[in-house]
Each structure stands twice: as structure tokens, then as C-alpha cells.
Design a protein around this motif. Sequence first.
Motif, PDB file in Angstrom:
ATOM      1  N   ASP A  89       0.862  -1.192   0.000  1.00 40.01           N
ATOM      2  CA  ASP A  89       0.000   0.000   0.000  1.00 40.01           C
ATOM      3  C   ASP A  89       0.887   1.227   0.000  1.00 40.01           C
ATOM      4  O   ASP A  89       1.402   1.639   1.037  1.00 40.01           O
ATOM      5  CB  ASP A  89      -0.924   0.019   1.219  1.00 40.01           C
ATOM      6  CG  ASP A  89      -1.931   1.164   1.156  1.00 40.01           C
ATOM      7  OD1 ASP A  89      -1.798   2.029   0.261  1.00 40.01           O
ATOM      8  OD2 ASP A  89      -2.854   1.182   1.991  1.00 40.01           O
ATOM      9  N   THR A 130      -6.013   3.464   8.314  1.00 38.28           N
ATOM     10  CA  THR A 130      -6.487   2.422   7.407  1.00 38.28           C
ATOM     11  C   THR A 130      -6.457   1.078   8.125  1.00 38.28           C
ATOM     12  O   THR A 130      -5.514   0.776   8.863  1.00 38.28           O
ATOM     13  CB  THR A 130      -5.605   2.334   6.151  1.00 38.28           C
ATOM     14  OG1 THR A 130      -5.582   3.608   5.496  1.00 38.28           O
ATOM     15  CG2 THR A 130      -6.137   1.289   5.183  1.00 38.28           C
ATOM     16  N   TYR A 153      -6.839  -3.223   7.466  1.00 37.58           N
ATOM     17  CA  TYR A 153      -6.626  -4.210   6.417  1.00 37.58           C
ATOM     18  C   TYR A 153      -7.020  -5.594   6.906  1.00 37.58           C
ATOM     19  O   TYR A 153      -6.844  -5.938   8.089  1.00 37.58           O
ATOM     20  CB  TYR A 153      -5.149  -4.267   6.007  1.00 37.58           C
ATOM     21  CG  TYR A 153      -4.547  -2.964   5.569  1.00 37.58           C
ATOM     22  CD1 TYR A 153      -4.555  -2.562   4.236  1.00 37.58           C
ATOM     23  CD2 TYR A 153      -3.924  -2.131   6.502  1.00 37.58           C
ATOM     24  CE1 TYR A 153      -3.964  -1.369   3.832  1.00 37.58           C
ATOM     25  CE2 TYR A 153      -3.333  -0.942   6.111  1.00 37.58           C
ATOM     26  CZ  TYR A 153      -3.362  -0.567   4.777  1.00 37.58           C
ATOM     27  OH  TYR A 153      -2.778   0.616   4.382  1.00 37.58           O
ATOM     28  N   VAL A 174      -5.611  -9.186   6.421  1.00 39.73           N
ATOM     29  CA  VAL A 174      -4.354  -9.772   5.937  1.00 39.73           C
ATOM     30  C   VAL A 174      -4.428 -11.297   5.919  1.00 39.73           C
ATOM     31  O   VAL A 174      -3.405 -11.970   5.867  1.00 39.73           O
ATOM     32  CB  VAL A 174      -3.164  -9.298   6.796  1.00 39.73           C
ATOM     33  CG1 VAL A 174      -2.968  -7.799   6.665  1.00 39.73           C
ATOM     34  CG2 VAL A 174      -3.354  -9.682   8.267  1.00 39.73           C
ATOM     35  N   ALA A 203      -2.174  -7.306   2.139  1.00 40.15           N
ATOM     36  CA  ALA A 203      -2.945  -6.317   2.891  1.00 40.15           C
ATOM     37  C   ALA A 203      -4.101  -5.819   2.042  1.00 40.15           C
ATOM     38  O   ALA A 203      -3.927  -4.987   1.145  1.00 40.15           O
ATOM     39  CB  ALA A 203      -2.055  -5.161   3.327  1.00 40.15           C
ATOM     40  N   THR A 204      -5.283  -6.336   2.327  1.00 41.15           N
ATOM     41  CA  THR A 204      -6.491  -5.922   1.601  1.00 41.15           C
ATOM     42  C   THR A 204      -7.237  -4.894   2.436  1.00 41.15           C
ATOM     43  O   THR A 204      -7.658  -5.177   3.565  1.00 41.15           O
ATOM     44  CB  THR A 204      -7.399  -7.137   1.343  1.00 41.15           C
ATOM     45  OG1 THR A 204      -6.674  -8.117   0.608  1.00 41.15           O
ATOM     46  CG2 THR A 204      -8.637  -6.712   0.564  1.00 41.15           C
ATOM     47  N   GLN A 205      -7.400  -3.710   1.890  1.00 43.52           N
ATOM     48  CA  GLN A 205      -7.990  -2.608   2.635  1.00 43.52           C
ATOM     49  C   GLN A 205      -9.440  -2.887   2.995  1.00 43.52           C
ATOM     50  O   GLN A 205     -10.254  -3.271   2.164  1.00 43.52           O
ATOM     51  CB  GLN A 205      -7.902  -1.317   1.825  1.00 43.52           C
ATOM     52  CG  GLN A 205      -8.360  -0.092   2.597  1.00 43.52           C
ATOM     53  CD  GLN A 205      -8.270   1.181   1.792  1.00 43.52           C
ATOM     54  OE1 GLN A 205      -9.278   1.790   1.459  1.00 43.52           O
ATOM     55  NE2 GLN A 205      -7.039   1.576   1.453  1.00 43.52           N
ATOM     56  N   HIS A 251     -10.720   3.150   5.134  1.00 42.87           N
ATOM     57  CA  HIS A 251      -9.727   4.230   5.193  1.00 42.87           C
ATOM     58  C   HIS A 251     -10.449   5.519   5.542  1.00 42.87           C
ATOM     59  O   HIS A 251     -11.523   5.814   4.995  1.00 42.87           O
ATOM     60  CB  HIS A 251      -9.012   4.386   3.854  1.00 42.87           C
ATOM     61  CG  HIS A 251      -8.148   5.620   3.797  1.00 42.87           C
ATOM     62  ND1 HIS A 251      -6.903   5.667   4.370  1.00 42.87           N
ATOM     63  CD2 HIS A 251      -8.376   6.851   3.257  1.00 42.87           C
ATOM     64  CE1 HIS A 251      -6.385   6.866   4.185  1.00 42.87           C
ATOM     65  NE2 HIS A 251      -7.263   7.612   3.503  1.00 42.87           N
TER      66      HIS A 251
END
Length: 657
Positions: free
Chosen positions: A162, A193, A195, A197, A202-204, A207
Motif C-alpha cells: 500500500d 487504514t 486491512y 491480511v 494487505a487488503t484494505q 480508510h
Amino acid sequence: MRTRTVTAATTLAVLFSSAALAATPAFADTSAPLPVKSTGDIVVDGVHRQVFISDPSNGKIVVTDYSGNVLKQLTTDLSGVTGLELSADSGTLYAAVRDLDAVAVIDTATDAETARYAVGDKPRSVALADGRLWFGYGDSAEGNIGSVDLTNDQHDVTLNQDNSWYSAPVLDAAPGTDILVAGDRDTSPASLTSYDVSSGTATQLAHIRTDGSNVNDLQVTPDGKDVVVASGAPYYHQVYKTSDLSEDGKYTSTAYPNAVAIAPDGTVAGGSFAWYDPDIYIFHPGSSEAVRTYDFPNTGTSSGADTLADGGLAWTPDGSRLFAVTYNDADVYSLREYDTPGRAATTVTVNAPATATRAKQLTVTGTVTSTTPLPAGTQLAVTRTDLESPNGKALPAVTVKADGTYSFTDTPPAGGKVTYQVSYAGDADHTAAAAKDTVDVSRAKPTLTLNNNGKVYAYGQDVKFTAHLGTTYKNRTVEIWADPFGSDKPNKLVKSGKVDSHGNLSATLDLKRDTKVTAKFTGDARWQPRSVSSSVGAKVSISMTASRQYKTKKAWGQTYAFFHKTKNPLFTTKMPYYSGRSQRFDFQVYYQGKWYSDDSKYFALATSGISQVEFTGSHKDDVGWRFRVRSDYINGTSGDTVNSTTYGAWKYFTFTS
């Protein structure tokens, strides 16, 4: 016999700022100085009972025990070391080393580095989640997140997960969860943010731009549901849900929040940069009002108190202790330790009448207060102490009323000083507390005196104690008791007999310890029993000898030992041994007409009463300097309290080529 070593001061920098003695004190307070110029992070190893503190400016990690005694300083190529993270079993410490673009891996059992991972530019923080070590890295306008796969032997590093961050973000994850949270320390308003994981990347999840300034610290709650954020503003600790970063309450603290630590049971410690307000606030999970606060003392010279370092809070894994890194206006850092801070502070008051008549009923009242209400029906233990019950007599327990007050009645059977102590035992949510008040209960009192109270004598001196008894009815017998300090020596009857025609009875004691001497009169039909005590001190005998010098002669008005720069001076101290006893070793350097002290250190005595201290290292820079040392016994900090403080004579020495 074990010989301890020290290194002599060689420059003014050493003279005024560094510790020349290579040993730790025998005892430490709840606050201990730290040999650091800055701090980046703090973590607590509960398995080995040690604390790790990173020092980016010095490029080292300081390792202390729970009392703050420095056990080791890890200095092997750790320039810019900042963020720290412990494995779930406390066996491995991970450290982000900014200047070397690396993460160091340290075995906590040996405090030795076992591996080093090359990662992205300038890593700032590290966090463990879902089998990976996550790190925030990147310089200004180049912030990013990466990870190290700890599940395979290759420990593959994945970067650029990211790159939306301005600079290396601050990271945290709850142990055993797959939620990672990052915050921006260098922007205002700050970015936050979360995430998922669980996939290894790292998938958001969410945010936001917070309504606060730079993120100084953040921590995810143990259940992974919330993240608590410490930003310079707003003036409280923010709480967000990790799933969508929506607000989920707040913890009311004070201006400039800069640290947060969450115990395994969810208890939150929120810290702030506060000169004139409390520095640490303790909260039960989800409760916005603090159950306890701590205000640091002022150890510097400014009007404001010591302050909390950014991110300078950490709990022990069992939640029983909280550690805080603080510093004063001279940038002197300390490690402070607080026991059971998660319990709400409780206060008991006791109000008894000032005077009363023996065998007549009196009433005692009081209150019990706490920041968290006490359970209904809380009972308090009551103890009455008087001359007939000098060790205290338990009275019926008293129940606290709904408004926190209590009262009870009692008929004192004995005269003189009668003390009522009321105690609350505490529970999982409240500290124990006790208070007492004294009633002067009337009876005829004879005159009884004992000399020498408060005097201090040389070790082994014979001292005469004289008790004087005034007018009584029939009984003219007095006892003289001696109770030397130390649990191994009992209170002993020295002499018992009738006083002479002047009312006196004397006994002589050979004093080798501080001693409480008591004269007792057992009373009669018209005069109450009475005892009086004199507490006297006995110093220890101290001798110190220097060895390995090539000559000793008069110089500068004193007798000096002269050492070649290639020799390590050895100082041997002899004093009476007591279990756990240490000598305090004082060290001073002469500069421009004045002696300057370095930190005094404590060295244990062998059972023979001997302690040896050796000055080690290269002494080429010590040539021409004048030094002096002495050994002391300091009541309370030398390991026991059985003798009075005694200072040894100075021994002077210098080095020549």
C-alpha cells in the motif's frame, strides 16, 4: 570470591553523563534511569521478565529487568532502531532498523541477534498478524507497507502492499487476529487504514481521514474489534471500529495524547504529553472515564513535570504491571513501573474521638470511596490495638452503607493509646485500602523514661541504658528488652529487677545493629502498665584497600595510589556480613578544583564480608586525572535495614604512563 568490574571516567562527557560503574544497584525503586538519548518503542517479555526499549539516536536496544535494572545493551549495528514487536510466545523480538533498511530478529532467551531481514526503505514499525511480520516503511512522500512470511524457511519479503502513505505508517495488530491497522504519523489530519491480511496480502477494509493530528501511537484491542488512537489532537484517545473505522467511543484523557497500551483483558492505558495534568489514564474496556490516573514527578529544573515518551507505554502479558518511559527537561530518561494499575484506587477514612474513658462505649465513623463503585454489602475488617492487645484484636466486621459511610461502637477495655484500623481487602477491580485513628483512653500514667533514644554509636560499642520509674503504688519492677534489627535476632529480655532508691535500673548492651530498647512497667492497681522505647543506631565497620598500584605517596594533600595506565586497580572492601547486604561504591573525579560524582552503584558482599571492585578497560585517557572512591553502607538500599548509614573513608588514586 567474585570480583566485579568498573571502568574509570576518561572525559568530561563520561564525567557528567555516562555510568562508569559496570554493575547494577542492589535494589531499585519503581523508577530507574535509562542509558538512552531517545526512545522509539517499548515491549515487555513476560517469559523472561525483561523489558526492551529501543534508542534510535544511539542505535541500540536497552534490556532491563522489571525493576529497571539494565541487564544488557544490544548495540550491534542497530542504527535508527525504532519499532519493536514480540512473538506470541515472547521468544523472538523483531526490531525495525530504519537506517539499515532492515528488521533485526533477536532471541529473547539470549538477547542475541539470530537473523536480519532486508526490507524496504527506512522501516519504522513492525506488527505480527496471520503468520507474517508486517512493517511500515518509506521516507517522506514514499510511505508503504510490506511483510515477511514467517511460515516458510525462506522468509520471503513482499513490498509495495500500500503505497498511499505519506511516510512509513505506524502499525498494530491484535495477537491471533488477521486485522492490521496503520496510521500516519507525519500528516495532519492523520490517515487511518484497516486491512484484512488473512490472504497474505494487505487488503484494505476501510480508510479515513481522522479529525485528529499526527498519529503518535495506536493499538488494536485484544479482540481485534477496535483500535485506540493517540494523536496530538483531539484531547482524548480516539476509538474506531477496525471493520469500517467508524467511531466507537472515546477515552477521556487530556491534551496531546501520545501513547496507548492495552492489557490482554482489554484494560486501556492512555498516555499524554502533559506537564501539568495527569500523564497516564487507566480505563476499563468501553468506559470513557478513567478508573485511575498517574501524574509523573518533576525530576528536572523546569516548572513542568516529567513527560511521557511517544509510544512509551507497555503492559506485562499478564496485565499486572504497566511500564512507562519518561524524560525530564534535561532529556534524562527513566523507566517507571506501576503495579496492578487496572484496579480502581480505593480510599478508607477513619474518624475516632480524640479522647475517651476506659470501659465506656465510643463510636467510630468513616467512609470508603473509589472511582468505581464498591459492590453492595462490602465489609470492612476492624482491628483494635491497645496495651493489652499490642498485636491487634479483631472486632466484628462492619458493612459499608449505600452512600459509602460506615460506623461501629466499641468499649475499650484498656487505657492509653487505642488504635482502630479499618481495612478493605480489595478485589479484582479495586485496590486494597486501610486507615486508622487513635483514641487517648484515660488511666493514671506513671513516669517512665529511657535514655539514649535517637543516638548512633560505633560498631561494637558498649552502651549503658538507664530506665527511670517515677512514683507508683506497689510494683517497682522494670524490665529492659533489646530488639536488634533483623528477623534473625529476637527481642530479648536483657534485665529485670527492682529499681534503686533513685528509681533507676541500668543495663549495658554491645551494639552491633540498630536496636530498639524498651523499658516495661507491668502496672499495678493504681497505675496503668507502660512501656517506653529508645531506638538507637549502630554503624558498621568499613575498611577498603587498594592493590596493583606501583607506589603510594602523599600528593595533593592526600595519600594517593599510583597506577600504570596498563593496570586495572582493584579495591577490596570489608564490612560485617548480613544476608543480601551490598556495599555502595562511590566514585568521583576531580576537575577544576571540585570533585564530581558519578552514579553510585551497589556490589554484593560475599559471606566473608568482602566485596571487590575492579576498574577495567584502557586507562590511557585516564592519565593525569585524579580519582577517589569509597565504600558505604546505606540503610535501606544496601540490601537491609539492620544498621545505620555509614560512610567509609575516601581512597585516592591516579594513573600515570
